[in-house]
Every structure is written in C-alpha cells, then in structure tokens.
Design a protein around this motif. Structure first.
Motif, PDB file in Angstrom:
ATOM      1  N   GLY A 109       4.100 -21.122   2.899  1.00 17.57           N
ATOM      2  CA  GLY A 109       3.008 -22.070   2.707  1.00 17.57           C
ATOM      3  C   GLY A 109       2.648 -22.312   1.255  1.00 17.57           C
ATOM      4  N   TYR A 110       3.290 -21.614   0.317  1.00 17.71           N
ATOM      5  CA  TYR A 110       2.920 -21.781  -1.076  1.00 17.71           C
ATOM      6  C   TYR A 110       3.962 -22.540  -1.890  1.00 17.71           C
ATOM      7  CZ  TYR A 110      -0.591 -18.294   0.010  1.00 17.71           C
ATOM      8  OH  TYR A 110      -1.627 -17.637   0.583  1.00 17.71           O
ATOM      9  N   GLY A 111       5.195 -22.558  -1.463  1.00 16.24           N
ATOM     10  CA  GLY A 111       6.248 -23.265  -2.208  1.00 16.24           C
ATOM     11  C   GLY A 111       6.691 -22.461  -3.418  1.00 16.24           C
ATOM     12  N   TRP A 112       7.424 -23.141  -4.298  1.00 20.81           N
ATOM     13  CA  TRP A 112       7.915 -22.515  -5.523  1.00 20.81           C
ATOM     14  C   TRP A 112       6.969 -22.805  -6.668  1.00 20.81           C
ATOM     15  CZ3 TRP A 112      11.945 -19.262  -5.730  1.00 20.81           C
ATOM     16  CH2 TRP A 112      12.816 -19.250  -4.650  1.00 20.81           C
ATOM     17  N   GLY A 113       6.972 -21.937  -7.648  1.00 18.84           N
ATOM     18  CA  GLY A 113       6.145 -22.177  -8.815  1.00 18.84           C
ATOM     19  C   GLY A 113       6.578 -21.289  -9.959  1.00 18.84           C
ATOM     20  N   PRO A 114       6.070 -21.584 -11.143  1.00 12.39           N
ATOM     21  CA  PRO A 114       6.436 -20.771 -12.302  1.00 12.39           C
ATOM     22  C   PRO A 114       5.766 -19.401 -12.223  1.00 12.39           C
ATOM     23  CG  PRO A 114       4.749 -22.319 -12.893  1.00 12.39           C
ATOM     24  CD  PRO A 114       5.134 -22.630 -11.477  1.00 12.39           C
ATOM     25  N   GLY A 115       6.274 -18.453 -12.948  1.00 14.10           N
ATOM     26  CA  GLY A 115       5.610 -17.155 -12.988  1.00 14.10           C
ATOM     27  C   GLY A 115       6.557 -16.030 -13.341  1.00 14.10           C
ATOM     28  N   PHE A 116       5.999 -14.877 -13.441  1.00 11.60           N
ATOM     29  CA  PHE A 116       6.734 -13.678 -13.772  1.00 11.60           C
ATOM     30  C   PHE A 116       6.275 -12.594 -12.806  1.00 11.60           C
ATOM     31  CE2 PHE A 116       8.642 -10.407 -16.179  1.00 11.60           C
ATOM     32  CZ  PHE A 116       7.751  -9.351 -16.184  1.00 11.60           C
ATOM     33  N   TRP A 117       7.223 -11.903 -12.240  1.00 16.58           N
ATOM     34  CA  TRP A 117       6.853 -10.829 -11.317  1.00 16.58           C
ATOM     35  C   TRP A 117       7.160  -9.501 -11.961  1.00 16.58           C
ATOM     36  CZ3 TRP A 117       3.799 -11.370  -7.415  1.00 16.58           C
ATOM     37  CH2 TRP A 117       3.662 -12.644  -6.879  1.00 16.58           C
ATOM     38  N   GLY A 118       6.191  -8.669 -11.996  1.00 15.92           N
ATOM     39  CA  GLY A 118       6.367  -7.327 -12.555  1.00 15.92           C
ATOM     40  C   GLY A 118       6.710  -6.358 -11.437  1.00 15.92           C
ATOM     41  N   GLY A 119       6.299  -5.168 -11.592  1.00 15.49           N
ATOM     42  CA  GLY A 119       6.637  -4.153 -10.614  1.00 15.49           C
ATOM     43  C   GLY A 119       5.408  -3.406 -10.141  1.00 15.49           C
ATOM     44  N   SER A 120       5.652  -2.570  -9.210  1.00 15.83           N
ATOM     45  CA  SER A 120       4.631  -1.687  -8.673  1.00 15.83           C
ATOM     46  C   SER A 120       4.988  -0.270  -9.104  1.00 15.83           C
ATOM     47  CB  SER A 120       4.626  -1.804  -7.147  1.00 15.83           C
ATOM     48  OG  SER A 120       3.748  -0.865  -6.603  1.00 15.83           O
ATOM     49  N   TYR A 121       4.015   0.469  -9.584  1.00 16.22           N
ATOM     50  CA  TYR A 121       4.262   1.811 -10.079  1.00 16.22           C
ATOM     51  C   TYR A 121       3.407   2.798  -9.318  1.00 16.22           C
ATOM     52  CZ  TYR A 121       6.527  -0.723 -13.756  1.00 16.22           C
ATOM     53  OH  TYR A 121       7.355  -1.553 -14.436  1.00 16.22           O
ATOM     54  N   THR A 122       4.023   3.895  -8.941  1.00 20.69           N
ATOM     55  CA  THR A 122       3.321   4.939  -8.214  1.00 20.69           C
ATOM     56  C   THR A 122       3.497   6.249  -8.953  1.00 20.69           C
ATOM     57  OG1 THR A 122       3.754   3.828  -6.117  1.00 20.69           O
ATOM     58  CG2 THR A 122       3.112   6.134  -6.005  1.00 20.69           C
ATOM     59  N   SER A 123       2.422   6.971  -9.083  1.00 21.71           N
ATOM     60  CA  SER A 123       2.434   8.280  -9.728  1.00 21.71           C
ATOM     61  C   SER A 123       1.895   9.294  -8.728  1.00 21.71           C
ATOM     62  CB  SER A 123       1.540   8.232 -10.969  1.00 21.71           C
ATOM     63  OG  SER A 123       1.266   9.526 -11.427  1.00 21.71           O
ATOM     64  N   VAL A 124       2.621  10.371  -8.522  1.00 22.55           N
ATOM     65  CA  VAL A 124       2.183  11.440  -7.626  1.00 22.55           C
ATOM     66  C   VAL A 124       2.119  12.721  -8.438  1.00 22.55           C
ATOM     67  CG1 VAL A 124       2.685  12.764  -5.543  1.00 22.55           C
ATOM     68  CG2 VAL A 124       3.280  10.340  -5.637  1.00 22.55           C
ATOM     69  N   SER A 125       0.996  13.392  -8.371  1.00 27.04           N
ATOM     70  CA  SER A 125       0.868  14.674  -9.062  1.00 27.04           C
ATOM     71  C   SER A 125       0.195  15.679  -8.137  1.00 27.04           C
ATOM     72  CB  SER A 125       0.061  14.521 -10.355  1.00 27.04           C
ATOM     73  OG  SER A 125      -1.249  14.103 -10.059  1.00 27.04           O
ATOM     74  N   THR A 126       0.549  16.929  -8.321  1.00 26.70           N
ATOM     75  CA  THR A 126      -0.069  17.985  -7.532  1.00 26.70           C
ATOM     76  C   THR A 126      -0.698  19.001  -8.477  1.00 26.70           C
ATOM     77  OG1 THR A 126       1.954  19.293  -7.451  1.00 26.70           O
ATOM     78  CG2 THR A 126       1.576  17.765  -5.629  1.00 26.70           C
ATOM     79  N   SER A 127      -1.726  19.634  -8.004  1.00 27.03           N
ATOM     80  CA  SER A 127      -2.371  20.694  -8.767  1.00 27.03           C
ATOM     81  C   SER A 127      -3.019  21.643  -7.764  1.00 27.03           C
ATOM     82  CB  SER A 127      -3.422  20.123  -9.722  1.00 27.03           C
ATOM     83  OG  SER A 127      -4.424  19.437  -8.999  1.00 27.03           O
ATOM     84  N   THR A 128      -3.325  22.819  -8.236  1.00 32.47           N
ATOM     85  CA  THR A 128      -4.013  23.792  -7.401  1.00 32.47           C
ATOM     86  C   THR A 128      -5.432  23.919  -7.907  1.00 32.47           C
ATOM     87  OG1 THR A 128      -1.958  24.995  -7.043  1.00 32.47           O
ATOM     88  CG2 THR A 128      -3.999  26.163  -6.554  1.00 32.47           C
ATOM     89  N   GLU A 129      -6.377  23.706  -7.007  1.00 32.54           N
ATOM     90  CA  GLU A 129      -7.786  23.854  -7.357  1.00 32.54           C
ATOM     91  C   GLU A 129      -8.256  25.195  -6.827  1.00 32.54           C
ATOM     92  OE1 GLU A 129     -11.054  20.675  -7.662  1.00 32.54           O
ATOM     93  OE2 GLU A 129     -11.224  21.468  -5.628  1.00 32.54           O
TER      94      GLU A 129
END
Length: 182
Positions: A109-129
């Motif tokens: 429903g949106y068609g084509w258009g100009p633009g730039f697509w970046g990425g998705s970043y995920t960070s996972v960290s663990t620690s002991t509390e």
C-alpha cells in the motif's frame, strides 16, 4: 557505522556504570540504645550457613571488622553484639534493541520511494546481582537489633572482588548505628 559502534559502546558503558551502584536499606529496633554496644563477635553457626565460598566469607568478615573498628568497636570473646551474614545471588539478563533505519521503502500500500535502510542492533548482557545481609544480634536478649541489606552487581574478577565487597560493606555500615530522628 563507526558512529553506531561508538554509541553502542557508550550505551553499554553507561548501563554498566549505573549497575555499579549499591542499593542499601536498613532496619532496627527503635527501643534499643545502640550506645550500650562496644564489643562484637561472630555468630559462627549463621555464618557457616552462608552459601558462598569460605574465601568470600573471609573477605566480607574482614570488611565488617574494619568498619566496626573504625566506629570504635572492639572484637571480643565476650561480645555484646554478634555479627551474622547471609547472601543471595540472582542472574540478570539485559536485552537492548535499537534500530537506525529511516526513510521510505517498499511496502504493501505504500509503493516505492527514496530512502536508506539501516539495521537493527541487539545487545545482550548478563550479570550477577548479589544481596548481602548483615545482622547484628544482641547477645543478652538473643534477638536481632539491626539489619543492613545491600544489593548490587557482583564481580568474578579476583583482583576486584575484595574492592567490591568493601564497597558493599562500607555502604551498608554507613547506616549503623542508626541515628534516631528527634
């Protein structure tokens, strides 16, 4: 791309720095005159039950001893207060996700258009509390008169372990003896 990596490092550093703080609370018996206590000893049966290594027990007790002596207390075979400790630990998992995409793109429903697509970043960290409980027990009454509790991120780094334990104990013991409000 370098900017994104730099921001990621700064974000993780900020999160870790915020985790380094120790949250402390204490509670005590309002009817007790804490100025009557001058000596301390250890509640061996209770300390033996603490589910941590004997090396960490020694580190904690050394830190408590330093704090109590700084407050004018003396270690004694006939103490007025007994010190007990126990601990809890929980594993913390932190997942952070962010996107750096923007612009237009193909879609239903949106068609084509100009633009730039970046990425998705995920960070996972663990620690002991960890949570450290320091109990002070009146020897004559055989009852708990003061309890301090500190919670914060632990370290497995042997070189920093004593330093981190000292931080926990110092922050907890700042609240002893309690200052009664007038």
């Amino acid at each position: 791309m370098k900017t994104i990596k730099l921001l990621s490092v700064l974000f993780v550093t900020a999160i870790m720095a915020s985790c380094s703080s120790i949250r402390v609370v204490s509670d005590y018996d309002d009817s007790v005159d804490f100025s009557q206590y001058k000596t301390y000893g250890y509640f061996k049966e209770g300390i033996d039950k603490a589910e941590i290594s004997d090396l960490d027990k020694k580190r904690i007790l050394k830190a408590i001893e330093t704090e109590l002596q700084n407050k004018g207390f003396t270690k004694s075979d006939n103490p007025t207060l007994l010190v007990n400790i126990f601990t809890k630990a929980t594993q913390q998992v932190d997942v952070n996700q962010w996107n750096n995409g923007f612009g237009w793109g193909y879609g239903y429903g949106y068609g084509w258009g100009p633009g730039f697509w970046g990425g998705s970043y995920t960070s996972v960290s663990t620690s002991t509390e960890g949570t450290l409980y320091i109990d002070l027990i009146d020897v004559n009454k055989k009852e708990l008169v003061w309890q301090g509790v500190g919670t914060g991120v632990l370290t497995l780094d042997r070189e920093r372990k004593q330093e981190r334990i000292n931080e926990f104990v110092t922050e907890i013991m700042k609240q002893f003896p309690p200052q009664k409000k007038k």
